[in-house]
Enzyme design. Structure first.
Site, PDB file in Angstrom:
ATOM      1  N   HIS A 154       0.745  -1.207  -0.276  1.00  0.00           N
ATOM      2  CA  HIS A 154      -0.113   0.141   0.001  1.00  0.00           C
ATOM      3  C   HIS A 154       0.908   1.344  -0.033  1.00  0.00           C
ATOM      4  CE1 HIS A 154      -3.135  -2.773   1.166  1.00  0.00           C
ATOM      5  NE2 HIS A 154      -2.333  -3.286   1.937  1.00  0.00           N
ATOM      6  N   SER A 273      14.293  20.859 -15.874  1.00  0.00           N
ATOM      7  CA  SER A 273      13.142  21.621 -16.256  1.00  0.00           C
ATOM      8  C   SER A 273      13.622  23.013 -16.927  1.00  0.00           C
ATOM      9  CB  SER A 273      12.687  22.018 -14.751  1.00  0.00           C
ATOM     10  OG  SER A 273      11.717  23.354 -14.926  1.00  0.00           O
ATOM     11  N   LYS A 279      16.084  21.450 -10.796  1.00  0.00           N
ATOM     12  CA  LYS A 279      15.320  20.130 -11.149  1.00  0.00           C
ATOM     13  C   LYS A 279      16.088  19.088 -11.825  1.00  0.00           C
ATOM     14  CE  LYS A 279      11.059  19.728 -10.762  1.00  0.00           C
ATOM     15  NZ  LYS A 279      10.412  18.910  -9.940  1.00  0.00           N
ATOM     16  N   GLU A 286       9.145   8.001 -16.800  1.00  0.00           N
ATOM     17  CA  GLU A 286       7.820   8.470 -16.827  1.00  0.00           C
ATOM     18  C   GLU A 286       7.236   8.133 -18.357  1.00  0.00           C
ATOM     19  OE1 GLU A 286       8.327  11.946 -13.790  1.00  0.00           O
ATOM     20  OE2 GLU A 286       8.000  12.534 -15.998  1.00  0.00           O
TER      21      GLU A 286
END
Ligand code: ARG
Length: 485
Positions: A154, A273, A279, A286
């Protein structure tokens, strides 16, 4: 040449109107251009061997096919598809005798054969990239059999495990993906050629011979089935989509682990970024995660296209197979990228070790210890749960002892030694104690690694054997074709 040149296939019976482009699959047929040439060659050789076409005519057709091969797919004139366009080019080259090439066949058995011919190579490529990923997972696991990390259920800290155990869990899943791709291959690699439109042919064709010349392991025998079956596309795309779903889980975990500082992805597999200078984003993974969407979408499109089609051939089928080929391309690329990302990632050993101790993740081990000392597991569970509720993090020995007293009426240390409890609370000891088959203890994982390496080697051999069989068939076909020079 233009479509209305003398000898063009089917002349101008249907010259095509506004729907001409809509009907055509010529552009996407680039994928099966080489396959179609091979299928044409094998068919012509068989026709000559069976005395259906004179050797001299076969020689002329094979010569024209060589010219088409040389000129390439982009040289083909407009047409409904690559099959028609190649035939048109052959007729343009040698005249009406070129029309003998299409004796005793149809585009229906032809295209089904081309798809299978091409897809089997794609499946071997896909299987091979899964092998590379499995190797990388195993190699990285071998370096981290002692690297303790938190395991989750979980997405909550559950029990400590190791990076090796975690990575091998994915190796196991990818191994099944390899298996599914190789299983699909067996049913892809059967020849529908000779089925003609669906109803067979009065010509004395030798279907076994064309199957052999094209490297197929056997026939799709029933001619109606041979022309219409596309479940081989479903099976292959299903295997690819399943593998993409495996990759998506791995990618998601790595995105989360990067976020927690457990793993540092190499710059090559990260992005920056355009506005936030600090970043470093896990964009590559992804995108891997998103490929499951493409593959599942392709599978769904394929299933939906095939659902409810009547026997035998329907033009819907022309729109079916691109979904399978698109899935091959997307999933193979995603697998390669995932292997690269895993191979170059750095596991942050200390951060993982610290995190493994958080959230009283060793609670189950303490309960196991009490149960091993003879307390019912349910009672042990209650003691540890109560101690966990009374403490902010991991309870100290005094708390555990007090709770034991309250629940069972005697001291914790009447059941287990102080030392044993301390060991159970330690994430490293906790992992080492779980040495059941397939468990995370370094000894168990080392044993699993041997099995993993054996499995990869075995699957690599299967891929290699199949590649060799296909290469042998290509060489055999070339030799047979050369006899007509
Ligand atoms: N390009 C077609 C396909 O991919 C070839 C078969 C055409 N056959 C027919 N009966 N119209 O399905």
């Amino acid at each position: 040449m233009s479509e209305d040149a003398p000898g063009a296939v089917r002349r101008d019976r249907f010259s095509g109107g506004p729907a001409r482009g809509f009907l055509s699959s010529l552009a996407s047929d680039a994928r099966i251009f080489e396959a179609d040439l091979a299928v044409d060659r094998a068919h012509v050789v068989m026709l000559a061997e069976q005395g259906i076409v004179e050797d001299a005519v076969a020689g002329e057709i094979l010569g024209a096919l060589a010219a088409v091969a040389e000129a390439g797919h982009s040289s083909l004139s407009d047409g409904e598809d690559v099959h028609e366009a190649i035939e048109t080019a052959v007729i343009a080259e040698i005249g009406a005798a070129g029309g003998k090439m299409h004796t005793a066949r149809s585009r229906n058995d032809e295209v089904a054969t081309c798809l299978r011919y091409r897809l089997r190579g794609d499946l071997l490529d896909a299987a091979e990239t899964t092998l590379r990923l499995r190797e990388v997972l195993a190699e990285t696991a071998a370096e981290h059999t002692e690297t303790v990390m938190p395991g989750y259920t979980h997405l909550q800290p559950a029990q400590p495990t190791t990076v090796a155990h975690y990575l091998l869990s994915y190796e196991s899943a990818v191994a099944r993906d390899t298996g599914r791709l190789l299983d699909a291959y067996s049913r892809v690699n059967e020849s529908p050629l000779g089925a003609a439109a669906f109803a067979g042919t009065p010509f004395d064709v030798d279907r076994e011979r064309t199957a052999e010349l094209l490297g197929f392991d056997g026939l799709v025998e029933n001619s109606m089935d041979a022309a219409s079956a596309r479940d081989f596309l479903l099976e292959a795309t299903g295997a690819l989509a399943t593998h993409a779903v495996t990759l998506s889980g791995l990618a998601e975990d790595l995105v989360v682990f990067a976020n927690k500082g457990y793993v540092d992805l190499a710059d090559d597999y990260s992005s920056t970024s355009s506005i936030m200078p600090q970043k470093k984003n896990p964009d590559t993974l992804e995108l891997v995660r998103s490929v499951a969407g493409d593959a599942v979408g392709g599978l769904s499109a394929l299933l939906t296209t095939l659902k409810g089609l009547p026997r035998a051939y329907n033009r819907d089928l022309q729109n079916a197979h691109p979904h399978a080929f698109d899935a091959v391309d997307a999933v193979v690329e995603a697998t390669e990228v995932t292997a690269g990302a895993v191979a170059t990632a750095t596991w942050e050993t200390q951060a993982l070790r610290d995190a493994a101790a958080e959230g009283f993740a060793t609670a189950t081990g303490v309960a196991d210890l009490l149960a091993m000392a003879g307390l019912p597991f349910r009672t042990a569970h209650e003691i540890v749960a109560e101690a966990a509720a009374e403490s902010a993090g991991t309870p100290d020995l005094a708390t555990l002892d007090a709770v034991t007293e309250a629940v069972v009426g005697d001291s914790l240390f009447d059941h287990v030694s102080r030392d044993a409890v301390e060991r159970a609370l330690d994430p490293v000891e906790s992992v080492a104690s779980r040495d059941s088959v397939g468990g995370p203890a370094p000894a168990a994982v080392s044993a699993a690694l041997d099995t993993v390496r054996g499995g990869v080697a075995e699957d690599a051999e299967t891929v290699e054997r199949r590649r060799t069989a296909l290469a042998d068939a290509r060489a055999r076909l070339d030799r047979e074709v050369a006899r007509y020079d």
